[in-house]
Design a protein around this motif. Sequence first.
Motif, mmCIF file in Angstrom:
data_model
loop_
_atom_site.group_PDB
_atom_site.id
_atom_site.type_symbol
_atom_site.label_atom_id
_atom_site.label_comp_id
_atom_site.label_asym_id
_atom_site.label_seq_id
_atom_site.Cartn_x
_atom_site.Cartn_y
_atom_site.Cartn_z
ATOM 1 N N THR A 1 -0.732 20.044 8.702
ATOM 2 C CA THR A 1 0.765 19.913 9.234
ATOM 3 C C THR A 1 1.158 18.431 9.551
ATOM 4 N N ASN A 2 0.290 17.756 10.088
ATOM 5 C CA ASN A 2 0.535 16.342 10.408
ATOM 6 C C ASN A 2 0.807 15.583 8.987
ATOM 7 N N LYS A 3 -0.010 15.871 7.970
ATOM 8 C CA LYS A 3 0.261 15.067 6.928
ATOM 9 C C LYS A 3 1.718 15.423 6.146
ATOM 10 N N ALA A 4 1.900 16.606 6.416
ATOM 11 C CA ALA A 4 3.313 17.185 6.032
ATOM 12 C C ALA A 4 4.545 16.286 6.849
ATOM 13 N N LEU A 5 4.332 16.351 7.924
ATOM 14 C CA LEU A 5 5.322 15.483 8.824
ATOM 15 C C LEU A 5 5.496 13.929 8.582
ATOM 16 N N LYS A 6 4.323 13.497 8.162
ATOM 17 C CA LYS A 6 4.216 12.071 7.666
ATOM 18 C C LYS A 6 4.921 11.801 6.367
ATOM 19 N N ALA A 7 4.939 12.735 5.469
ATOM 20 C CA ALA A 7 5.459 12.783 4.145
ATOM 21 C C ALA A 7 6.755 12.897 4.405
ATOM 22 N N LEU A 8 7.526 13.865 5.517
ATOM 23 C CA LEU A 8 8.749 14.166 5.712
ATOM 24 C C LEU A 8 9.316 12.517 6.299
ATOM 25 N N ALA A 9 8.576 11.727 7.061
ATOM 26 C CA ALA A 9 9.346 10.883 7.793
ATOM 27 C C ALA A 9 9.518 9.695 6.727
ATOM 28 N N LYS A 10 8.910 9.751 5.543
ATOM 29 C CA LYS A 10 9.362 8.920 4.340
ATOM 30 C C LYS A 10 10.628 9.273 3.785
ATOM 31 N N LEU A 11 10.998 10.501 3.881
ATOM 32 C CA LEU A 11 12.320 10.742 3.130
ATOM 33 C C LEU A 11 13.555 10.406 3.847
ATOM 34 N N PRO A 12 14.745 10.280 3.259
ATOM 35 C CA PRO A 12 16.009 9.707 3.998
ATOM 36 C C PRO A 12 16.419 10.359 4.876
ATOM 37 N N ASP A 13 17.176 9.732 5.901
ATOM 38 C CA ASP A 13 17.615 10.297 7.032
ATOM 39 C C ASP A 13 18.535 11.384 6.736
ATOM 40 N N GLY A 14 18.822 12.436 7.687
ATOM 41 C CA GLY A 14 19.924 13.617 7.531
ATOM 42 C C GLY A 14 19.570 14.532 8.531
ATOM 43 N N GLU A 15 20.503 15.397 8.756
ATOM 44 C CA GLU A 15 20.342 16.711 9.402
ATOM 45 C C GLU A 15 19.351 17.529 9.078
ATOM 46 N N TYR A 16 18.948 17.443 7.674
ATOM 47 C CA TYR A 16 17.953 18.479 7.315
ATOM 48 C C TYR A 16 16.790 18.013 7.691
ATOM 49 N N LYS A 17 16.256 16.863 8.050
ATOM 50 C CA LYS A 17 14.786 16.255 8.649
ATOM 51 C C LYS A 17 14.574 16.839 9.861
ATOM 52 N N ARG A 18 15.577 16.964 10.578
ATOM 53 C CA ARG A 18 15.294 17.606 11.948
ATOM 54 C C ARG A 18 15.008 19.068 11.912
ATOM 55 N N THR A 19 15.767 19.884 10.925
ATOM 56 C CA THR A 19 15.216 21.332 10.528
ATOM 57 C C THR A 19 13.966 21.303 9.937
ATOM 58 N N LEU A 20 13.803 20.360 9.041
ATOM 59 C CA LEU A 20 12.433 20.363 8.336
ATOM 60 C C LEU A 20 11.367 20.223 9.500
ATOM 61 N N TYR A 21 11.568 19.363 10.265
ATOM 62 C CA TYR A 21 10.551 19.211 11.348
ATOM 63 C C TYR A 21 10.202 20.244 12.329
ATOM 64 N N GLU A 22 11.237 20.849 12.709
ATOM 65 C CA GLU A 22 11.281 22.091 13.464
ATOM 66 C C GLU A 22 10.697 23.226 12.799
ATOM 67 N N ILE A 23 10.979 23.667 11.759
ATOM 68 C CA ILE A 23 10.336 24.788 11.014
ATOM 69 C C ILE A 23 8.887 24.579 10.652
#
Length: 330
Positions: A299-321
Motif C-alpha cells: 500500500t505504501n508503495k502504491a501511495l508513493k507511485a500516486l504521489a508522482k502523478l499530476p495533482d487533481g481532486e482524483y488524487k485525494r480520492t485515490l489516496y482515501e480509497i
Amino acid sequence: MQVQVHPMWESYPKIKADLLSVLQMVESHVRIHDKNIESTIRDLIYSGGKLLRPAYTLLCSQIGSASSQEKERSIAVAAALETLHMATLVHDDVIDEADTRHSNPTIHTQKGNQFAIYSGDYLFCVCFTILSKHASSLAHLEFNARSMEKILTGELDQLNSRYRTVASVKDYLSRISGKTAQLFAVSCYSGAITSDASRRQAVTAWNMGHYIGMAFQIMDDVLDFKGDSQTLGKPSMADIRQGIYTLPLLYAMKAKPNVLHPLLAKKEALTENDLMQIMEIVEETRGVEKAQQVAEKYTNKALKALAKLPDGEYKRTLYEITTNLLHRTV
C-alpha cells in the motif's frame, strides 16, 4: 431489477454515477436468445460487488489532459475490464466449488458447471466486444489481450498449486501478481491511456495499480482467517478447504511445519476441528499480522507511485480509497 452500486461509493457521488453508467453499459451488451442465461448474467451484474477495478480506471482517466468528451471511452474501458473480472469470478467459483459470492448463490450451484462455464465464456466475449468498439488503438487492444492471458495464467498457477505444502512466499506473491494485481494494474493503466496521459504517467499508474492489487489480495486472504461467513459472504477459511495456501498460512507453515504438514496432508478430509487447530497455529505464529505488514508495504508503495502523478481532486480520492482498502473488514 434496479441497478445499484456498493454503499462504499455513497461518499463519492461522481464516481457512483459513473459506475452506474459502467453497469448499464455492461447490461446493454448482454443479449442472449436463451433468456434464462441472460437473466442469470444480469443477476451477476447486480450482485453487489465493490466495482473497484472500474473505479480505478475512471479515476485514472483524470490523469491526462483529455477533454470530458472522452468520458464515454473511459466508461467503456471500465465496463470491459469489469466484465473480464466477472468472467474470471464465474470460472473461479466453478474451480473452487464455491457455494456463495457476496452472500448470493453462485451460478454453478444454481444451474450447474456447464451453464456457469458458458456464462463466463460469454462474459469474455462481451469484454472484447466493448473493448473493440472503444479501444484507442489496436496496440491498446493487444495489450489487454496479453494482460488477460497473464491473468488466466495466474488462475492456472493457483489451480496447479492446490495442496502444495512446499509453496513459498515468493511463489505466493508471483501467483497473486498474475491472478489479481495484473487486473488492477491494467485498470489503472487503461484509465491513464484514455486520458492521453504521457507514457511515464501511464507506467506510473500501472505500477500503482500493481501494488494496490497485491495489497488487496493479501488483505482478502487475511480476511479469510479473520472474518466469518456472514461478513465475508462465503465460508471462512475457504481457501484452506480448497487447498489454496495463502500468506498467513505460509508464515505459520514456515514457523511450525511439523505440526501443520500432517494436518494439511488430510486435504479434502480436513474436519472443522482440524481447521480450528490450524487457525490457532496461524494466530500463535502471528501469520495474519505478518501478512498484514506485507499488505501495508505494498500500500505504501502504491501511495508513493500516486504521489508522482499530476495533482487533481482524483488524487485525494485515490489516496482515501487505497488507504481504506488496507483496513477493510469485508
